[in-house]
Design an enzyme around this catalytic site. Sequence first.
Site, PDB file in Angstrom:
ATOM      1  N   SER A 147     -28.569  23.537 -16.646  1.00 21.01           N
ATOM      2  CA  SER A 147     -28.210  24.955 -16.793  1.00 21.01           C
ATOM      3  C   SER A 147     -27.040  25.407 -15.935  1.00 21.01           C
ATOM      4  CB  SER A 147     -29.424  25.844 -16.495  1.00 21.01           C
ATOM      5  OG  SER A 147     -30.195  26.038 -17.652  1.00 21.01           O
TER       6      SER A 147
ATOM      7  N   LYS B  58     -24.219  26.973 -17.677  1.00 18.93           N
ATOM      8  CA  LYS B  58     -24.242  28.400 -18.035  1.00 18.93           C
ATOM      9  C   LYS B  58     -23.192  29.194 -17.254  1.00 18.93           C
ATOM     10  CE  LYS B  58     -29.103  28.919 -19.536  1.00 18.93           C
ATOM     11  NZ  LYS B  58     -29.739  27.617 -19.430  1.00 18.93           N
TER      12      LYS B  58
ATOM     13  N   SER C 201     -32.769  31.862 -16.407  1.00 19.87           N
ATOM     14  CA  SER C 201     -32.104  30.732 -17.044  1.00 19.87           C
ATOM     15  C   SER C 201     -32.537  30.617 -18.498  1.00 19.87           C
ATOM     16  CB  SER C 201     -32.390  29.428 -16.287  1.00 19.87           C
ATOM     17  OG  SER C 201     -31.419  28.450 -16.585  1.00 19.87           O
TER      18      SER C 201
END
Length: 427
Positions: free
Chosen positions: A100, A103, A158
């Site tokens: 993640s 991101k 997340s």
Amino acid sequence: MPFNRSSSCRISVRAAVLAAVGALAPTLLIPTPAAAEDPPAGGETVGGAELAGSGTAVHLADGAPELPDELTAKSWIVADAETGEVFAAHAAHRRLPPASTIKMLFADTVLPKLDREATYRAEPEHFTELGAGSSAVGVADGQTYTVEDLWRGVFLASGNDAVYALTAMNGGKEATVAEMNERAADLQALDTHVVNPDGYDADGQLSSAYDLTLFARAGLQHADFREYAATPSADFPGEGEGEDRETYEIQNTNRLLVGAPGLDPYPGIAGVKNGYTSEAGYTFTGVAERDDRVLLVTVMDPSDDDNLAVYREAAALLDWGFAAADRVEPVGELVRPLSELPAEGEEGEADGSSSGADGKNADEAERDGPAGAAGAGGDADSASGPLVLTITAGGLAVLAVAAYVFHRRHPLPVSLPTRRRRDDPAD
């Protein structure tokens, strides 16, 4: 005090070069097994030749503290967020699954394009490519959310569902992934290849500690990015309509920001993003401020099975960086985006020289305006001025970057309604 996007306390950019520190020891190069995925071949190493390879690069002067001895990560980097100087790194360009932490690139690419007050209505077809077992904030089909709600879902929980909601607003997965790869290329993040926008494991989806640090530094140019990254908790909309709509609390999964049993919040932490997948292991990029210095650290895949190891190693590297900053010679630099380099033949910002698009920072280069690191449009702060900080409730530092100001001090070579939320999910 509550976050105030218009308030800031300015950090003076240190104008002097590093004080004389005596004869520097040779760069430490500690061999490690070859990376499963090597950086793309050809050309100079982005950020400097000493960042190449699979070892540890650091220049320790007399009196400089040794690097932490408990480090097990496959790759890591410590850098000054203001100057871009890399103080130490280990296999900085090793290509690994990012989980993640990718991101950050998604947010840097898409956030400037969407008004935070704009609304989105969730449709089932927007989530058909959401990976099994994905982390989710709880975006429910048929419910309406603001863009601000969704970004909180991305940064705090997340939430891959929030990513796909914003992706739908941005024209869909194919267009968004293409924009992310284009943005990565502009940032000179050559180790990065994006396959999906949320970091879920996928063949060929790779990045590096160096590139993730570039993404963090670029994203932190946006006031909204800084706010979301440093928010410990928030209310997220649940089911219902209007005043009768329920909410539930979501907490930031960045354990250096909010703490965990056996781990205190890190003093001065201001974000930015953590991740975990079965292939990537635990990944983390953080930013913190101490004594008028702002550091960035990225840690990828510690060998310890402890899910807090990535935070412990990041905290140890931050402690080392703050202690060693004036006692080390940089081993590389965080480069500027190609779109911010003067065009060939144009004069440099500081001394009239031309830097060209050669992967090196120009002296005293400032942002040309909001379109700089933010891309077209966005909420980047004013077009000039140094890196600044705002202190929020609980002593958390929130970066408020007025602009890129790069000072090269040394020449370098180049149970939710429909979708689940999990504590340590696969992204």
